[in-house]
Design an enzyme around this catalytic site. Structure first.
Site, PDB file in Angstrom:
ATOM      1  N   CYS A  44      36.189   1.095  -4.949  1.00 57.61           N
ATOM      2  CA  CYS A  44      35.844   1.270  -3.535  1.00 57.61           C
ATOM      3  C   CYS A  44      35.231  -0.019  -2.999  1.00 57.61           C
ATOM      4  O   CYS A  44      34.195  -0.463  -3.481  1.00 57.61           O
ATOM      5  CB  CYS A  44      34.865   2.422  -3.387  1.00 57.61           C
ATOM      6  SG  CYS A  44      34.165   2.534  -1.730  1.00 57.61           S
ATOM      7  N   LYS A  55      -9.951   2.394   1.216  1.00 58.99           N
ATOM      8  CA  LYS A  55     -10.059   1.743  -0.100  1.00 58.99           C
ATOM      9  C   LYS A  55     -11.306   2.241  -0.817  1.00 58.99           C
ATOM     10  O   LYS A  55     -12.347   2.427  -0.180  1.00 58.99           O
ATOM     11  CB  LYS A  55     -10.183   0.218   0.066  1.00 58.99           C
ATOM     12  CG  LYS A  55      -9.018  -0.432   0.778  1.00 58.99           C
ATOM     13  CD  LYS A  55      -9.285  -1.896   1.108  1.00 58.99           C
ATOM     14  CE  LYS A  55      -8.154  -2.440   1.968  1.00 58.99           C
ATOM     15  NZ  LYS A  55      -8.452  -3.749   2.554  1.00 58.99           N
ATOM     16  N   LEU A  68       0.841  -1.190   0.000  1.00 58.62           N
ATOM     17  CA  LEU A  68       0.000   0.000   0.000  1.00 58.62           C
ATOM     18  C   LEU A  68       0.876   1.239   0.000  1.00 58.62           C
ATOM     19  O   LEU A  68       1.915   1.271   0.650  1.00 58.62           O
ATOM     20  CB  LEU A  68      -0.865   0.017   1.262  1.00 58.62           C
ATOM     21  CG  LEU A  68      -1.957  -1.038   1.380  1.00 58.62           C
ATOM     22  CD1 LEU A  68      -2.523  -1.059   2.789  1.00 58.62           C
ATOM     23  CD2 LEU A  68      -3.061  -0.757   0.374  1.00 58.62           C
ATOM     24  N   LYS A  97      -5.223  -0.818  10.027  1.00 60.28           N
ATOM     25  CA  LYS A  97      -4.129  -1.501   9.363  1.00 60.28           C
ATOM     26  C   LYS A  97      -3.465  -2.374  10.425  1.00 60.28           C
ATOM     27  O   LYS A  97      -2.845  -1.869  11.362  1.00 60.28           O
ATOM     28  CB  LYS A  97      -3.124  -0.501   8.794  1.00 60.28           C
ATOM     29  CG  LYS A  97      -1.997  -1.172   8.034  1.00 60.28           C
ATOM     30  CD  LYS A  97      -1.194  -0.164   7.251  1.00 60.28           C
ATOM     31  CE  LYS A  97      -0.234  -0.830   6.289  1.00 60.28           C
ATOM     32  NZ  LYS A  97       0.810  -1.603   6.958  1.00 60.28           N
ATOM     33  N   CYS A 154      36.403   9.134   1.320  1.00 59.34           N
ATOM     34  CA  CYS A 154      35.647   7.921   1.616  1.00 59.34           C
ATOM     35  C   CYS A 154      36.323   7.205   2.801  1.00 59.34           C
ATOM     36  O   CYS A 154      37.555   7.147   2.856  1.00 59.34           O
ATOM     37  CB  CYS A 154      35.656   7.018   0.385  1.00 59.34           C
ATOM     38  SG  CYS A 154      34.738   5.485   0.617  1.00 59.34           S
ATOM     39  N   GLU A 171     -10.568   1.069   7.614  1.00 63.08           N
ATOM     40  CA  GLU A 171     -10.422  -0.053   8.543  1.00 63.08           C
ATOM     41  C   GLU A 171      -9.015  -0.033   9.131  1.00 63.08           C
ATOM     42  O   GLU A 171      -8.098   0.539   8.528  1.00 63.08           O
ATOM     43  CB  GLU A 171     -10.644  -1.367   7.787  1.00 63.08           C
ATOM     44  CG  GLU A 171      -9.506  -1.692   6.833  1.00 63.08           C
ATOM     45  CD  GLU A 171      -9.882  -2.651   5.721  1.00 63.08           C
ATOM     46  OE1 GLU A 171     -10.703  -2.276   4.865  1.00 63.08           O
ATOM     47  OE2 GLU A 171      -9.324  -3.760   5.708  1.00 63.08           O
ATOM     48  N   GLU A 193      -4.551 -10.694   7.464  1.00 63.39           N
ATOM     49  CA  GLU A 193      -3.386 -10.538   8.323  1.00 63.39           C
ATOM     50  C   GLU A 193      -3.413 -11.541   9.467  1.00 63.39           C
ATOM     51  O   GLU A 193      -4.420 -11.641  10.174  1.00 63.39           O
ATOM     52  CB  GLU A 193      -3.409  -9.108   8.888  1.00 63.39           C
ATOM     53  CG  GLU A 193      -2.066  -8.576   9.269  1.00 63.39           C
ATOM     54  CD  GLU A 193      -1.275  -8.006   8.086  1.00 63.39           C
ATOM     55  OE1 GLU A 193      -1.732  -8.140   6.929  1.00 63.39           O
ATOM     56  OE2 GLU A 193      -0.193  -7.453   8.345  1.00 63.39           O
ATOM     57  N   CYS A 221      36.831   4.262   3.214  1.00 63.29           N
ATOM     58  CA  CYS A 221      37.541   3.044   2.831  1.00 63.29           C
ATOM     59  C   CYS A 221      39.044   3.322   2.785  1.00 63.29           C
ATOM     60  O   CYS A 221      39.478   4.463   2.854  1.00 63.29           O
ATOM     61  CB  CYS A 221      37.059   2.514   1.483  1.00 63.29           C
ATOM     62  SG  CYS A 221      37.694   3.410   0.063  1.00 63.29           S
ATOM     63  N   ARG A 241       3.338 -13.884   2.131  1.00 68.60           N
ATOM     64  CA  ARG A 241       3.470 -12.920   1.050  1.00 68.60           C
ATOM     65  C   ARG A 241       4.777 -13.091   0.272  1.00 68.60           C
ATOM     66  O   ARG A 241       4.805 -12.967  -0.941  1.00 68.60           O
ATOM     67  CB  ARG A 241       3.419 -11.518   1.652  1.00 68.60           C
ATOM     68  CG  ARG A 241       3.564 -10.417   0.668  1.00 68.60           C
ATOM     69  CD  ARG A 241       3.329  -9.096   1.386  1.00 68.60           C
ATOM     70  NE  ARG A 241       3.240  -8.004   0.451  1.00 68.60           N
ATOM     71  CZ  ARG A 241       4.276  -7.339  -0.013  1.00 68.60           C
ATOM     72  NH1 ARG A 241       5.470  -7.656   0.379  1.00 68.60           N
ATOM     73  NH2 ARG A 241       4.119  -6.363  -0.870  1.00 68.60           N
TER      74      ARG A 241
HETATM   75  S1  IVH Z   1      -5.134  -4.190   1.845  1.00 70.30           S
HETATM   76  C1  IVH Z   1      -3.886  -4.422  -2.532  1.00 70.30           C
HETATM   77  N1  IVH Z   1      -5.932  -3.923   4.324  1.00 70.30           N
HETATM   78  O1  IVH Z   1      -0.416  -3.865   4.935  1.00 70.30           O
HETATM   79  C2  IVH Z   1      -3.970  -4.053  -1.114  1.00 70.30           C
HETATM   80  N2  IVH Z   1      -3.654  -4.438   3.937  1.00 70.30           N
HETATM   81  O2  IVH Z   1       1.401  -2.127   3.571  1.00 70.30           O
HETATM   82  C3  IVH Z   1      -3.834  -5.207  -0.216  1.00 70.30           C
HETATM   83  N3  IVH Z   1      -2.345  -4.738   5.973  1.00 70.30           N
HETATM   84  O3  IVH Z   1       0.784  -6.267   2.709  1.00 70.30           O
HETATM   85  C4  IVH Z   1      -3.661  -4.849   1.188  1.00 70.30           C
HETATM   86  N4  IVH Z   1      -3.975  -4.378   7.401  1.00 70.30           N
HETATM   87  O4  IVH Z   1      -0.086  -7.097   4.962  1.00 70.30           O
HETATM   88  C5  IVH Z   1      -4.890  -4.160   3.518  1.00 70.30           C
HETATM   89  N5  IVH Z   1      -6.773  -3.709   6.475  1.00 70.30           N
HETATM   90  C6  IVH Z   1      -5.763  -3.954   5.662  1.00 70.30           C
HETATM   91  C7  IVH Z   1      -4.475  -4.245   6.152  1.00 70.30           C
HETATM   92  C8  IVH Z   1      -3.444  -4.472   5.262  1.00 70.30           C
HETATM   93  C9  IVH Z   1      -2.705  -4.677   7.267  1.00 70.30           C
HETATM   94  C10 IVH Z   1      -0.994  -5.020   5.496  1.00 70.30           C
HETATM   95  C11 IVH Z   1      -0.889  -6.073   4.430  1.00 70.30           C
HETATM   96  C12 IVH Z   1      -0.173  -5.428   3.291  1.00 70.30           C
HETATM   97  C13 IVH Z   1       0.477  -4.262   3.952  1.00 70.30           C
HETATM   98  C14 IVH Z   1       0.708  -3.147   2.979  1.00 70.30           C
END
Ligand code: IVH
Length: 651
Positions: free
Chosen positions: A398, A250, A42, A77, A368, A75, A134, A370, A98
């Protein structure tokens, strides 16, 4: 030659020796899983302005009027690790981490031990559905786990995210089962069909199917509503019982998400609004200079270790000489450091009241660090602006740059060689065993050569098995995708996206290499051809020119290529009618914005050019088209209107 280098690097040797704790190479523990749909990241927002910009970019891309509502979901994160769960006919068949977004690890057996993850979904579930979300560890469970680790004399985890990752990536699934991982579903990958046409509706369907979803997800009709929900979540942060590091927004309408598409690895239709960075106060014990892959000298504050947001920090970047001057950081100062998410900790301020009388201003080195003490220069851009970056002019002479170059070469998004991490690279470099990328692929052979008195397996930290694993990991990467190879070369300004564009455009190593050589030789037509590739401009071309014009680089590249089997690039969207074609849009478009048209064409494998030339295959002309339309008819190039374009590219 090697011996010469060796003796001139005496200092380097001693500083590197701190790195000699050479761990056994990571073994191939889990099977790899190729994600059918990549797992993306993101983009971040840090302020109200960033969020407002995000919303207005969406409006302008889609060409929406101010009267139109852009519904967005908001929502938490979750600060855990993302997991992709594949359900076929409702049953869980595979769980994957991932990884690098393209390829992860198969953790199915472990995921099955997580109580939150249903083995079977119920209701009207599509035949194939990959749920993404997650995996995380709650605060109470994290504390209990660390207490158990302590009692058992095992290492404690720094934070819940590390503990969750460590728990999931256990070869022994019984260990995973003993650690109460949790899960929230919030996205999807490969699916046969979607259960709704909005983000919110799909997540509601997840819930109906039996998946855990975050209760704090809501729909917002304006930036103000987003920010209000952000404030609400931020206020609840400490009492949620699990770590979150921001709020994700989103676009709710899936058809809009599809039109918006992606920039690089992140969707245009989503952003992560991060919480402010956490701060702590500590002492600067020293200022070290690190030399990067391109020779940039980065000052790093060596700190008395301090915990910032659950992570122990002992280094913080000071960016460059100007930043040191701006902050007036001195050795012995007490400073405020901050850490935001995965970003490198930074020094934000000096606590002047606590400055010791003996602390003198910091003098940035003119050479530098080095052994070659190469002079350091400030670069001036084409526009005559002096850069704040100071660079070592040593390039491949270097040792620091060579090591950084090797690290980049082996890194995850490049060759991704397991067991050849930073420490091992520094070790092999110092031993003279790996001096340039090509050496990696002759390592096993040289090691096995008769008369070799010092086998790798005899070095401390290595053994027969780990050496064999390392050689196998290297061998596995001898066959490499073209885009990874181009990225791995470490050409300035050629990041992953640019490398991908170059690979897709030239298709094979031979074609790319020949084009790069012609560009290096000053061939204007080849440079113009490169310039026509989307996202590639004068900066990249100049970088390619100077990289390939350098005989030393050229020789290193040739020695490397001779060792490899290079897989041709997948020609983007081969089956689309515009794949590989060069398209020019001109005049006004009525059903989509110019940005959207361009993104659509690129998604289908076309190149979008700004002007009509004999290389143009197709001109899409809207009302008001002028000189470009005329040029097209002069050159006999096919011209269609917007509707014709939409018919042509219709799925
Ligand atoms: S959406 C295409 N929603 O944040 C978008 N990601 O920085 C897919 N994550 O790799 C991700 N909470 O592991 C989404 N509510 C949430 C999330 C979330 C945590 C993590 C996810 C992603 C990472 C990106």
């Amino acid at each position: 030659m090697l011996i010469d280098l060796e003796s001139s690097f005496k200092n380097l040797k001693s500083s590197l020796s701190q790195l000699y704790i050479v761990g056994a190479p990571r073994s191939e523990r889990f099977a790899k899983v190729r994600h059918r749909v990549p797992m993306l990241s993101l983009a971040n927002s840090f302020s109200r302005e960033d969020v407002a910009d995000f919303e207005s970019r969406i409006r302008s891309f889609l060409g929406l009027g101010m009267g139109e509502i852009v519904m967005l979901t908001a929502e938490p994160k979750i600060d855990g690790l993302s997991l992709s769960l594949r359900y076929e006919r409702g049953g869980l068949v595979q769980a994957a981490t991932r990884g690098d977004g393209e390829e992860g690890e198969d953790v199915t057996v472990n995921a099955r031990t997580i109580a939150d993850i249903p083995h079977r979904l119920t209701g009207d579930v599509p035949a194939v559905f990959e749920v993404r979300g997650e995996a995380y560890l709650g605060h109470a469970d994290f504390a209990a786990l660390n207490a158990r680790q302590r009692e058992a004399g095992d290492k404690e985890f720094a934070n819940p995210r590390n503990a969750a990752a460590g728990s999931l990536r256990q070869l022994d699934a019984a260990i995973t089962a003993s650690r109460p991982l949790r899960f929230f579903a919030y996205a999807w990958g490969d699916v046969e069909r979607l259960p709704d046409d909005t983000q919110f509706g799909i997540v509601q369907a997840f819930k109906a199917w039996g998946l855990p979803v975050n209760p704090l997800m809501t729909r917002c009709a304006s930036v103000d509503e987003l920010l209000a929900h952000y404030a609400r979540i931020e206020a609840m942060r400490a009492s949620l019982g699990y770590d979150i590091d921001g709020v994700v927004y989103k676009v709710d309408r899936i058809d809009w998400q599809q039109r918006l598409g992606f920039v690089g690895r992140a969707p245009r239709w989503a952003t992560a609004h991060k919480f402010p960075a956490e701060k702590a106060t500590t002492l600067v014990e020293a200022i070290d200079i690190q030399v990067g892959r391109t020779g940039a000298l980065t000052p790093v504050a060596k700190l008395r270790p301090v915990t910032v947001g659950g992570v122990v920090v002992s280094n913080a970047t000071l960016h460059n000489a100007d930043e040191i001057a701006r902050l007036d950081v001195r050795i012995g100062d007490t400073v405020v450091v901050q850490r935001a998410g995965d970003v490198i900790p930074q020094v934000v301020e000096v606590v002047m009241a606590q400055r010791p009388a003996s602390a003198g201003p910091y003098a940035f080195p003119h050479a530098c660090p080095c052994d070659l003490h190469t002079p350091v220069v400030k670069e001036t851009t084409a526009a005559g602006i002096e850069s704040v970056v100071r660079r070592c002019t040593g390039e491949f002479a270097c040792p620091y740059q060579r090591i950084e170059h090797l690290k980049h070469f082996c890194s995850r998004r490049a060759f991704d060689i397991e067991g050849l991490g930073d420490k091992q690279i520094a070790f092999f470099f110092e031993k003279g065993l790996i001096r340039e990328p090509g050496d990696i692929f002759t390592l096993a052979k040289r090691d096995a050569a008769p008369g070799n008195l010092q086998r790798i397996q005899n070095y401390e930290g290595f053994g027969e098995t780990s050496t064999a694993n390392l050689f196998a990991a290297i061998e596995a990467r001898r066959t490499i995708q073209l885009e990874r190879l181009i990225f791995a070369l470490g050409i300035r300004h050629v990041g992953e996206t640019t490398a991908k564009m170059l690979a897709r455009n030239y298709g094979t190593w031979a074609v790319f290499d020949a084009a790069a050589m012609r560009v290096a030789a000053g061939d204007a037509e080849s440079a113009a051809e490169m310039d026509a590739i989307d996202q590639i401009g004068e900066t990249v071309i100049e970088a390619i020119r100077s990289y390939f014009a350098e005989d030393h680089n050229r020789a290193i590249v040739d020695r490397l290529a001779a060792q490899l089997t290079i897989i041709d690039a997948e020609q983007a969207a081969k089956d689309s009618p515009v794949a590989g074609k060069t398209v020019v849009f001109t005049g006004s478009l009525e059903k989509m914005t110019r940005d959207e048209a361009k993104a659509m064409a690129e998604r289908l494998g076309a190149k979008v050019a700004g002007s009509v030339s004999k290389k143009t295959d197709l001109v899409v002309a809207g009302p008001g088209a002028g000189s470009k339309l005329k040029a097209a008819s002069d050159l006999g190039i096919e011209v269609i209107d917007e509707d014709g374009w939409l018919r042509l590219v219709a799925p």
